[in-house]
Design a protein around this motif. Structure first.
Motif, short mmCIF file in Angstrom:
data_model
loop_
_atom_site.label_atom_id
_atom_site.label_comp_id
_atom_site.label_asym_id
_atom_site.label_seq_id
_atom_site.Cartn_x
_atom_site.Cartn_y
_atom_site.Cartn_z
N GLN A 1 0.75 -1.25 0.02
CA GLN A 1 -0.09 0.10 0.08
C GLN A 1 0.83 1.51 0.01
OE1 GLN A 1 -3.13 0.13 -0.33
NE2 GLN A 1 -3.83 -1.91 0.44
N ALA B 1 -13.38 -0.95 1.88
CA ALA B 1 -13.08 -0.69 3.26
C ALA B 1 -13.29 -1.83 4.08
CB ALA B 1 -13.08 0.77 3.52
N ASP C 1 -8.84 5.58 4.52
CA ASP C 1 -9.75 5.37 3.63
C ASP C 1 -11.01 5.81 4.03
OD1 ASP C 1 -7.80 4.02 2.03
OD2 ASP C 1 -8.46 2.13 2.60
N ILE D 1 -6.37 1.87 6.80
CA ILE D 1 -7.87 2.07 6.79
C ILE D 1 -8.62 3.11 6.90
CG2 ILE D 1 -9.72 0.40 6.90
CD1 ILE D 1 -7.96 -1.82 7.37
N ASN E 1 -11.00 9.60 3.68
CA ASN E 1 -10.93 9.88 2.17
C ASN E 1 -12.45 10.04 1.76
OD1 ASN E 1 -8.42 10.50 2.06
ND2 ASN E 1 -7.71 8.48 1.47
N ARG F 1 -16.09 2.36 -2.52
CA ARG F 1 -15.02 2.39 -1.42
C ARG F 1 -15.55 1.78 -0.09
NH1 ARG F 1 -12.35 8.47 -1.64
NH2 ARG F 1 -12.49 8.66 -3.76
#
Lengths: 257, 510
Positions: free
Chosen positions: A14, B325, B283, B280, B286, B321
């Motif tokens: 990542q 996630a 994520d 994460i 975001n 997404r």
């Protein structure tokens, strides 16, 4: 153990390619460096000045200027401007070495400021910079998006930058928050405890100018009221990419695009 | 068993009432009503002072939450002079409220068992509850700390500047070897005068105060603030706006809960989950940025609705997404429960018994981990949560495991909630105009932020401006729980206990 290995495979690789590859994609609604079109600003309405929560905008002879050190990137000015003379771009490189370099004015095209540190200091810190973070009234947003640089996606350690647990281990400070009266002494003592030569980085509108708390009697209007600042990174909070870009250009690890 | 609190006025979360409908009762009745309410299972959401035109008369307000009856109660009393009898000995959950009243208004709560400042600043009045001279600075964290005597007892002081990227606070441990007898927490280093600055508002800076009260709780605090304005202006938001606010609130919860589980994992030395969750969490941040351009939701919540609308493309991108996630989150977090060395560190560490949680008035995941099913989304719902219920997740262990596991349960509920909401977006305008605010009115708004109850209260003057604005961040209730949970723990367990609560410094210090 097997589950841990399977999880490792599932999570994949990542860490981002940036700065060797392209930067991570920013959201389309991201509000980066404000762009001014002074020719459009003509009727002297001053609507942007009234809408700005922190007094970041000054209009002089129909020439607006925005102090990015005060800007909260709320884009209220963009919304109220009838002539569309202010727009927020997706440019994420906002760091500056001097306070006046953060004032966007006229039609000058914005480009990343030259923020690389002085050569003699760079020889010392260019490949290994240990920072002590001091939150001095910060709301935990700048802190969180600085902290996130340590995660595996950003992997700040690749650049030799590390946050350390004592000012005695540090080459400098990274300060967030408007510097409250109640943190004034602690910040000063932390700064004094860092060995010379040392650098100071102010992250976020609060640490640069006081941000939303500008001119409160409880705050000092930013870090440079207490300690000399070598690098300013604007935003409320700055995107992690803005912070990382500022740090690695400061170290001379990345050119000016 | 719950009984109506007859002395106080009934109030609904997010509904404004005329100030003159709030009864002003004699102090004894005020005190008794609070004690009776607490005995019947209510809790004190807020207790605060307000100055009057006479300098020696101060009003004390209390807002009590009756979670079973989905009802709030509000009452007030007048204090003449510079003192009042403390309620803390009979009602421990007001301990910090009384210290705050003393600090802000120079009123001494006589009989308070541990009478110290909260944020270390001068009072708003000419009185000072500790008789400190007004021309000398007040130094934060300076004063008496609770001490344990004995030859082998030692004291450990930590902060205000901490070892990581953490906000400042001062921790004083009384230790016997590794064992902590007592922890005292001194805060106030982040005090930036928000409540004071809100007076006379709203103005164009007010929303930014609410967004930066606690930067990781931007959505919950901004929602509370906007609901205050909307209630006072009798503004009807659209279902679409309410839904988007709910989605943003749950995304905020997801980011923080996932981050916390990663940090808890790091503090027990289990690096896989720590590394994965750190990423994460980004994520989820975001996803908030997908909605409004800011990872912390700046600009999302605006008076009258939301600052950013959603279209079909954005909705499907969000769902895409979220699916990704969810998968990553599930894999990363399930590792915790499957790893015996992690469970051994979490179980029976930092236990907060249910009885203590009730006495201290604890809120949020910390309360639910001690088997208290308190959740504003369920008990005093506003906005979308009136129509779409999220069940309260509880655990009965009260330890670090409980606080971690409750977060995992809530993560699953939040993901499901967002998926349902985004799957059926109601039509309507994202933003409606908010008119002028009702004069001489009172409103309290409660929202379940990721740390727990976020309480905003406003009182308006004759012009419809804020005459008093009170904010209670969940951390204000919960810091005492962390101090309690540390008793008889190893001092080396402090980081883990601290992370399992993960309280806000700036939200407390305002």
């Amino acid at each position: 153990m097997l589950k841990i290995i399977l999880a490792r495979l599932q999570q994949g690789h990542q860490t981002m390619k940036y700065p060797d590859g392209p930067p991570p994609k920013l959201p389309d609604r991201f509000r980066g460096c404000p762009k001014l079109n002074a020719d459009k600003c003509s009727n002297g309405c001053n609507a942007c000045v009234g809408a700005c929560p922190t007094g970041a905008i000054v209009v002089k002879d129909n020439h607006p200027s925005i102090d990015m050190g005060k800007c909260l990137f709320c884009a209220e000015c963009e919304k109220v401007c009838p002539e569309k003379a202010i727009t927020f771009s997706d440019e994420y490189y906002l760091a500056a070495r001097k306070r006046q370099d953060m004032i966007a004015a006229g039609n000058q095209p914005t480009k990343p400021c030259d923020v690389v540190m002085e050569r003699d200091i760079r020889k010392l810190f260019g490949r290994s910079l240990k920072l002590r973070q001091v939150s001095a009234g910060g709301c935990n947003a700048c802190e969180a998006d600085t902290n996130v640089l340590g995660t595996l996606a950003w992997d700040l350690g690749r650049f030799g930058i590390q946050f350390v647990a004592s000012p005695r281990h540090a080459d400098g400070l990274l300060i967030t928050g408007p510097v409250t009266q109640n943190m004034h002494l602690a910040l000063k003592k932390t700064y004094d405890a860092v060995a010379e030569p040392k650098i100071v980085i102010a992250v976020g509108a609060c640490a640069i100018s006081g941000g939303p708390y500008i001119d409160h009697e409880q705050v000092k209007n930013g870090a440079d009221a207490v300690v000399p600042v070598d690098l300013y990174i604007p935003g409320c909070p700055p995107h992690p990419l803005t912070i990382l870009d500022g740090l690695i250009r400061f170290l001379g690890r990345k050119g000016c695009n | 068993m719950t009984q109506n609190n007859y002395s106080f006025a009934k109030l609904t979360n997010g509904r404004a009432v005329r100030l003159d409908t709030i009864p002003t009762i004699a102090f004894d009745g005020f005190r008794q009503a609070i004690l009776d309410g607490v005995a019947y299972g209510q809790r004190v959401s807020a207790m605060f002072g307000d100055s009057t035109s006479q300098s020696d008369v101060t009003l004390l307000y209390v807002v009590m939450a009756d979670d079973e009856q989905n009802q709030l109660y509000v009452g007030r009393t007048q204090i003449e002079g510079d003192q009042f009898p403390s309620l803390t000995p009979d009602c421990p959950q007001v301990h910090l409220f009384e210290r705050e009243i003393a600090e802000q208004f120079g009123l001494k709560p006589i009989g308070h068992p541990w009478f110290k400042p909260v944020r270390y600043h001068h009072s708003k009045t000419s009185r000072d509850a500790w008789n400190r001279p007004s021309n000398q600075p007040i130094l934060p964290g300076v004063g008496d700390f609770f001490q344990v005597g004995g030859d082998e007892v030692h004291e450990v002081a930590v902060g205000p500047v901490h070892a990581g990227i953490i906000e400042p606070g001062h921790f004083r441990f009384q230790c016997y070897g590794e064992q902590v007898f007592h922890l005292e927490i001194a805060l106030g280093f982040q005090h930036r005068g928000v409540e004071q600055a809100l007076i006379g508002g709203p103005n164009n800076r007010s929303i930014h105060y609410s967004e930066t009260l606690a930067g990781d709780t931007t959505i919950a605090h901004a929602t509370g603030y906007c609901q205050v304005l909307e209630a006072l202006a009798h503004c009807q938001k659209t279902a679409r706006a309410q839904m988007l606010r709910g989605v943003a609130l749950e995304l905020e919860r997801l980011a923080n809960h996932v981050g916390d589980l990663g940090a808890i994992s790091g503090d027990v030395g289990f690096l896989p989950t720590a590394s994965y969750c750190g990423r994460i969490r980004g994520d989820y941040l975001n996803m908030t940025a997908l909605l409004c351009g800011s990872r912390f939701g700046r600009g999302m919540i605006r008076p009258g609705g939301v600052g950013f609308d959603i279209d079909d493309n954005r909705a499907s991108e969000l769902l895409r997404r979220l699916d990704k996630a969810e998968k990553d989150t599930t894999v990363a977090i399930k590792l915790l429960w499957d790893t015996p060395s992690v469970m051994a560190r979490l179980e029976n560490t930092g236990t907060l018994p249910k009885s203590i949680a009730i006495e201290l008035g604890i809120v949020g995941p910390a309360a639910r981990a001690s088997d208290l099913p308190r959740d504003i989304r369920q008990d005093q719902p506003s906005g979308i949560f009136r129509f779409s219920h999220i069940p309260a997740s509880t655990c009965d262990t009260g330890d670090a495991f409980g606080r971690a596991f409750v977060r995992w349960l809530e993560i699953q509920h939040s993901i499901q909630f967002i998926r349902e909401q985004i799957g059926a977006i109601p039509a309507g305008s994202p933003l409606v105009k908010v008119g002028s605010l009702a004069a001489e009115s009172f409103v309290a708004t409660l929202n379940e932020g990721w740390r727990g109850e976020v309480c905003h209260i406003a009182i308006t003057n004759q012009q419809g401006n804020f005459a008093r604005y009170k904010i209670v961040d969940p951390s204000f209730h919960n810091w005492a729980a962390l101090a309690y949970a540390l008793r008889n723990q190893e001092i080396s367990d402090f980081p883990l206990c601290n992370k399992s609560f993960n309280l806000s410094y700036c939200g407390h210090d305002l």
